[in-house]
Scaffold this motif. Sequence first.
Motif, short mmCIF file in Angstrom:
data_model
loop_
_atom_site.label_atom_id
_atom_site.label_comp_id
_atom_site.label_asym_id
_atom_site.label_seq_id
_atom_site.Cartn_x
_atom_site.Cartn_y
_atom_site.Cartn_z
N TYR A 88 0.85 -1.18 0.00
CA TYR A 88 0.00 0.00 0.00
C TYR A 88 0.89 1.25 0.00
N GLU A 89 0.40 2.31 -0.60
CA GLU A 89 1.16 3.56 -0.63
C GLU A 89 0.27 4.71 -0.19
N GLY A 90 0.89 5.74 0.37
CA GLY A 90 0.10 6.89 0.79
C GLY A 90 0.98 7.97 1.39
N TYR A 91 0.31 8.89 2.06
CA TYR A 91 0.99 10.05 2.63
C TYR A 91 0.65 10.15 4.12
N GLY A 96 -3.07 6.36 -0.79
CA GLY A 96 -3.18 6.71 -2.20
C GLY A 96 -3.25 5.48 -3.08
N THR A 97 -3.04 5.69 -4.36
CA THR A 97 -3.08 4.61 -5.33
C THR A 97 -1.68 4.00 -5.51
N GLN A 98 -1.65 2.83 -6.11
CA GLN A 98 -0.38 2.17 -6.36
C GLN A 98 0.51 3.06 -7.23
N GLY A 99 1.72 3.30 -6.76
CA GLY A 99 2.67 4.11 -7.52
C GLY A 99 2.71 5.57 -7.15
N CYS A 100 1.85 5.99 -6.21
CA CYS A 100 1.76 7.42 -5.91
C CYS A 100 3.00 7.95 -5.19
N VAL A 101 3.72 7.08 -4.48
CA VAL A 101 4.94 7.54 -3.81
C VAL A 101 6.15 6.65 -4.10
N SER A 102 5.95 5.46 -4.66
CA SER A 102 7.06 4.53 -4.83
C SER A 102 8.13 5.06 -5.77
N ALA A 120 6.01 10.62 2.53
CA ALA A 120 5.72 9.47 1.67
C ALA A 120 5.86 8.18 2.47
#
Length: 244
Positions: free
Chosen positions: A88-91, A126-132, A97
């Motif tokens: 999972y990704e997010g803020y 967030g969505t996949q790839g938003c911070v990676s 990040a």
Amino acid sequence: MSGHNKWSTIKQKKGKNDAARAKVFTKIGRELIVAIKEGGSADPSVNSKLKDCIAKAKAANVPNDNIERIIKKASSDADATNYEAVTYEGYGPSGVAVIVEALTDNRNRTAGEVRHYFDKFGGNMGTQGCVSFMFSKKGVLVIEREDLEKDEDTVMSDALECGASDFEADDDVFTIYTETDDFGAVRDELENLGYTFVSAEIEMVPSTYTKLEDEETATKMQKMLDMFEDNDDIQNVWHNWEMD
């Protein structure tokens, strides 16, 4: 769980109480089970993922008896639990990040819990790839300076000769970076030279860092990380918060 291997986060790992250490052992045990099932073998000489997990377990001071017991259990049909790897990704607060890596037997439960943790402390999932894109996957080996009978130049030279891609020296630790494909070989060669590690694993290393200027926001961020860490499904949390 760390954003980067600064000594402050290593000290947190080393200073855990017994209950927290037991939770760490549980999480690493789950990784060992998955490594055996995915690699198809309980022999680390032919299962590189298992070998890496064992190295991580030893760096975290998991007793050898525990490691052997988990491997034996995972090798038998007695352990029928099927864990799924989910990211999972997010803020976090103030746009820190965050990447959350989980091994779960219930994707819906874990997703709901992760979203709740983000929301509770002023962040958002967030969505996949938003911070990676702000992170690079690297092998990271951390050596504590204390009681090490080698100076900085020697350690750096040994690391680079063993195939490391980068080297950092802080007041208390040496941090050695490798390409992911080279991680196991570099770790093994350094171990053969007599080095031991306080941390040895593949990490998501941020390219830039976010500094939280006010204490209230930093407290929220730490509380969010603590909730992630208390969740047995969550294996790692990578972030770009520049901790003091």
